[in-house]
Design a protein around this motif. Structure first.
Motif, PDB file in Angstrom:
ATOM      1  N   THR A 340     -30.325  10.615  71.893  1.00  0.00           N
ATOM      2  CA  THR A 340     -29.280  11.591  72.169  1.00  0.00           C
ATOM      3  C   THR A 340     -28.500  11.889  70.894  1.00  0.00           C
ATOM      4  OG1 THR A 340     -27.573   9.952  72.693  1.00  0.00           O
ATOM      5  CG2 THR A 340     -29.024  10.640  74.497  1.00  0.00           C
ATOM      6  N   ALA A 341     -27.772  13.001  70.897  1.00  0.00           N
ATOM      7  CA  ALA A 341     -26.938  13.342  69.744  1.00  0.00           C
ATOM      8  C   ALA A 341     -25.902  12.253  69.499  1.00  0.00           C
ATOM      9  CB  ALA A 341     -26.255  14.688  69.972  1.00  0.00           C
ATOM     10  N   TYR A 367     -21.448  14.119  78.578  1.00  0.00           N
ATOM     11  CA  TYR A 367     -22.600  13.344  79.033  1.00  0.00           C
ATOM     12  C   TYR A 367     -22.421  12.832  80.459  1.00  0.00           C
ATOM     13  CZ  TYR A 367     -24.392  13.132  74.226  1.00  0.00           C
ATOM     14  OH  TYR A 367     -24.888  13.447  72.981  1.00  0.00           O
ATOM     15  N   SER A 368     -21.469  13.380  81.195  1.00  0.00           N
ATOM     16  CA  SER A 368     -21.223  12.885  82.547  1.00  0.00           C
ATOM     17  C   SER A 368     -22.477  13.062  83.405  1.00  0.00           C
ATOM     18  CB  SER A 368     -20.038  13.607  83.177  1.00  0.00           C
ATOM     19  OG  SER A 368     -20.225  15.010  83.154  1.00  0.00           O
ATOM     20  N   LYS A 508     -28.528   2.123  79.888  1.00  0.00           N
ATOM     21  CA  LYS A 508     -28.982   0.876  79.261  1.00  0.00           C
ATOM     22  C   LYS A 508     -30.497   0.827  79.091  1.00  0.00           C
ATOM     23  CE  LYS A 508     -28.895  -4.159  79.904  1.00  0.00           C
ATOM     24  NZ  LYS A 508     -28.430  -5.269  80.790  1.00  0.00           N
ATOM     25  N   VAL A 509     -31.221   1.200  80.130  1.00  0.00           N
ATOM     26  CA  VAL A 509     -32.684   1.075  80.104  1.00  0.00           C
ATOM     27  C   VAL A 509     -33.326   2.139  79.232  1.00  0.00           C
ATOM     28  CG1 VAL A 509     -34.796   1.112  81.490  1.00  0.00           C
ATOM     29  CG2 VAL A 509     -32.748  -0.040  82.364  1.00  0.00           C
ATOM     30  N   PHE A 510     -32.881   3.386  79.393  1.00  0.00           N
ATOM     31  CA  PHE A 510     -33.574   4.506  78.754  1.00  0.00           C
ATOM     32  C   PHE A 510     -32.819   5.110  77.577  1.00  0.00           C
ATOM     33  CE2 PHE A 510     -34.990   4.459  83.217  1.00  0.00           C
ATOM     34  CZ  PHE A 510     -36.346   4.232  83.008  1.00  0.00           C
ATOM     35  N   GLY A 511     -31.638   4.587  77.247  1.00  0.00           N
ATOM     36  CA  GLY A 511     -30.888   5.133  76.122  1.00  0.00           C
ATOM     37  C   GLY A 511     -30.276   6.489  76.407  1.00  0.00           C
ATOM     38  N   LEU A 512     -30.070   6.804  77.690  1.00  0.00           N
ATOM     39  CA  LEU A 512     -29.491   8.085  78.088  1.00  0.00           C
ATOM     40  C   LEU A 512     -27.975   7.962  78.085  1.00  0.00           C
ATOM     41  CD1 LEU A 512     -31.892   8.831  81.084  1.00  0.00           C
ATOM     42  CD2 LEU A 512     -31.986   9.864  78.802  1.00  0.00           C
ATOM     43  N   THR A 513     -27.334   8.472  77.071  1.00  0.00           N
ATOM     44  CA  THR A 513     -25.881   8.358  76.958  1.00  0.00           C
ATOM     45  C   THR A 513     -25.214   8.839  78.244  1.00  0.00           C
ATOM     46  OG1 THR A 513     -25.982   8.712  74.564  1.00  0.00           O
ATOM     47  CG2 THR A 513     -23.852   9.071  75.642  1.00  0.00           C
ATOM     48  N   GLY A 514     -24.352   8.002  78.804  1.00  0.00           N
ATOM     49  CA  GLY A 514     -23.672   8.341  80.045  1.00  0.00           C
ATOM     50  C   GLY A 514     -24.571   8.359  81.263  1.00  0.00           C
ATOM     51  N   GLY A 515     -25.858   8.034  81.079  1.00  0.00           N
ATOM     52  CA  GLY A 515     -26.820   8.139  82.169  1.00  0.00           C
ATOM     53  C   GLY A 515     -27.278   9.562  82.418  1.00  0.00           C
ATOM     54  N   ASN A 516     -26.967  10.481  81.482  1.00  0.00           N
ATOM     55  CA  ASN A 516     -27.296  11.894  81.674  1.00  0.00           C
ATOM     56  C   ASN A 516     -28.767  12.145  81.358  1.00  0.00           C
ATOM     57  OD1 ASN A 516     -27.528  14.876  80.798  1.00  0.00           O
ATOM     58  ND2 ASN A 516     -25.541  14.795  81.813  1.00  0.00           N
ATOM     59  N   ILE A 517     -29.516  12.620  82.336  1.00  0.00           N
ATOM     60  CA  ILE A 517     -30.965  12.785  82.181  1.00  0.00           C
ATOM     61  C   ILE A 517     -31.329  13.918  81.237  1.00  0.00           C
ATOM     62  CG2 ILE A 517     -31.448  11.836  84.464  1.00  0.00           C
ATOM     63  CD1 ILE A 517     -31.911  14.766  85.401  1.00  0.00           C
TER      64      ILE A 517
END
Length: 574
Positions: A340-341, A367-368, A508-517
């Motif tokens: 992510t940025a 990133y919500s 945490k698992v995928f490195g998606l900041t904020g969990g944003n897909i």
């Protein structure tokens, strides 16, 4: 290791990717033409393009398996899950053909019908168990919609024709780097047109829209509910369509600008059918495995289990390479980041290496995320009251679909959004349920199935101060499963085991900041010339030799491959 809930107990297992690609050992001090940080689908696409152009490329992936969020993992023995992303339709045709993904093993099962909305009599005014099933056949759609409104049955083809026209106008922009708005408005009009080639696709899009441009502008800026209310009157149809406008977004159908994500979905294509989505054989990992094979065949070196610690810069703020968490250094004058940025600019770059204005714009990215993904192993198919199964083993047409639950009325979506915005778990979460094993028998043992739940809205942080611990996850899963039970009695008894991934776990698992897909909200202020930043859009960054190749760059999220392709082409012409 991570906790998995089964019917009897919790136990820990090591997640196993369906297949990992590992090149020969990476030695300290190796030099490449380009380094790609992150082996998600865009990183693999970029590696394929660069390698086919003759560049020496290595891909460094922090997890043990390549694929990023488009990955298949056996999280419960015998059951293979598309663990994050779960359906394919947005993959750009150029990427599919240029990387020859069919030859490299990508096979997709188209879905027809594709959308199923059973009605819960507790949510529906007349107390009847009916359903709405939609697919590619207009006559069948007419009969289904006419149950609720003949007017809507006649209006939907016209609405879809308009949306398809808008999608066709925008589609070419997905394959082009957006113009730099700063340069665009600093030159005379004649020089702008001659010096900025990406103006041409914009002009073509405007030409295609023609007299429909005002309606297009409304779609891009208005709430989805405004558009749907003008065209349609039946709530099951409006709510079903509205889910496409908010999926993965912390917005409600009443949020201005939510219509764009709806448009994003009509741009889908599978097996030449517009607006269609499908299940890749072997799960979403089947897509990224094919991409990995294409990249490796072209000469790319792929390294799972190689997390990057920092991007190395020279005295003139130019890229020199990367340093890994294990201390090894790898050198290249070009680095493409699939992270992510936020991670790329604020965590991997040395502090102070960005212009203050650009850094501030990166820190302001939204990133919500409203998403909680639940992966479930089943010993039998769900039997819906609205459309009873012939028997416990026969796959019915609606089992192939995206199954929409709590979608009888658009108000249910608004209420769920409002509750999550306050940090609360909604009373009636929006649920999209898919059963890819209904088409692809390779995913589960004989007679068994995998169910993938894409649910929203949930808060990243719970209002009562609780974390998303095992108790909170279990309570939320029970809420979802109890909802399914209302539509399909016996569902709970069919569960073998499951995994719950709320926004903090997706991060945490995928490195998606904020969990944003999507690597950042797909809102109008974060699209096209404003993605990732209004100060520098597309794959380009203020750091010489550094490119952003993930979904945080134009054109955004979804398994498209476009950001990876555009970053690779930009790097080749630097």
């Amino acid at each position: 290791m991570i906790m998995i809930r089964t019917k009897q107990m919790c136990f820990s297992i090591i997640y196993r990717g369906v297949r990992s690609y590992c090149s020969s050992s990476l030695t300290n001090g190796q030099t490449y033409d380009a380094i790609i940080i992150g082996g998600g689908h865009n990183g693999l696409v970029a590696a394929g393009y660069l390698s086919k152009a003759g560049r020496r490329v290595c891909v460094l992936e922090r997890r043990h398996v390549l694929g990023g969020a488009a990955v298949t993992e056996e999280i419960i023995p015998g059951f293979k899950f598309s663990r994050a992303s779960y359906v394919l339709g947005l993959l750009r045709p150029k990427v599919y053909h240029d990387l020859d993904l069919k030859r490299h093993g990508l096979k997709v099962y188209p879905r027809d019908p594709s959308s199923y909305t059973p009605l819960n009599e507790n949510h529906w005014q007349d107390g009847q168990s009916r359903s709405l099933t939609l697919g590619s056949h207009e006559d069948q759609n007419y009969k289904q919609i006419a149950q609720f409104s003949v007017k809507d049955a006649e209006a939907l083809p016209k609405l879809e024709a308009m949306l398809f026209k808008f999608g066709e106008a925008l589609a070419p922009l997905l394959d082009q780097v957006p113009p730099d708005a700063n340069k665009l408005f600093s030159k005379s009009m004649a020089r702008k047109i001659s010096q900025i080639p990406t103006i041409s696709p914009i002009a073509k899009a405007a030409s295609v829209l023609g007299k429909d441009f005002p309606q297009f502008l409304e779609l891009m800026t208005a709430p989805t509910t405004k558009l749907l209310d003008r065209w349609l009157e039946s709530e099951p149809l409006k709510a079903t369509l509205a889910t496409d406008s908010v999926i993965g977004s912390m917005t409600s159908p009443a949020t201005p600008g939510s219509g764009y994500v709806l448009l994003h979905h009509v741009m889908a294509q599978v097996a030449g059918v517009r607006g269609a989505w499908g299940y890749p054989e072997g799960g979403m990992g089947g897509v990224t495995q094919a991409m990995a094979r294409a990249a490796q065949e072209a000469g790319a070196a792929l390294y799972p289990d190689h997390p990057v610690k920092t991007i190395l810069l020279g005295d003139k703020n130019e890229v020199l390479g990367v340093e890994l968490v294990n201390g090894k250094r790898v050198y290249a004058k070009t680095v493409l980041s699939n992270a992510t940025a936020n991670i790329t600019f604020l965590k991997l770059l040395p502090e102070g290496s960005l212009p203050p204005e650009f850094e501030a714009s990166v820190r302001s990215i939204d990133y919500s995320s409203p998403v909680c993904k639940i992966n479930v192993a089943l010993k039998s198919l769900p039997n819906f009251k609205a459309d009873p199964s012939i028997n416990s083993t026969t796959v019915m047409p609606h089992h192939h679909c995206t199954i929409h639950l709590n979608c009888e009325n658009s108000n249910l979506l608004d209420e769920a959004f409002n509750q999550a915005s306050l940090g609360e778990i909604p009373d009636n979460p929006m649920i999209e349920m898919t059963l890819p094993s209904s088409c692809d028998p390779t995913l589960a043992p004989p007679g068994c199935h995998v169910a993938l739940f894409f649910t929203q809205y949930v808060p990243y942080t719970l209002a009562d101060g609780r974390s998303w611990d095992s108790k909170a996850k279990t309570e939320y899963a029970d809420k979802i499963f109890s909802t399914v039970e209302e539509y399909a009695p016996g569902f709970k008894d069919s569960i073998v085991g499951y995994e719950v991934l709320p926004p903090p776990d997706l991060e945490k698992v995928f490195g998606l900041t904020g969990g944003n897909i999507f690597h950042g909200a797909m809102s109008l202020d974060q699209l096209f010339t404003a993605r990732p930043s209004v100060l520098q859009c597309g794959p380009f960054t203020p750091v010489t030799g550094l490119f952003l190749c993930g979904s945080g760059a134009h054109p955004g999220g979804g398994v498209m491959g476009a950001p990876g392709r555009l970053a690779a082409l930009s790097a080749l012409t630097r």
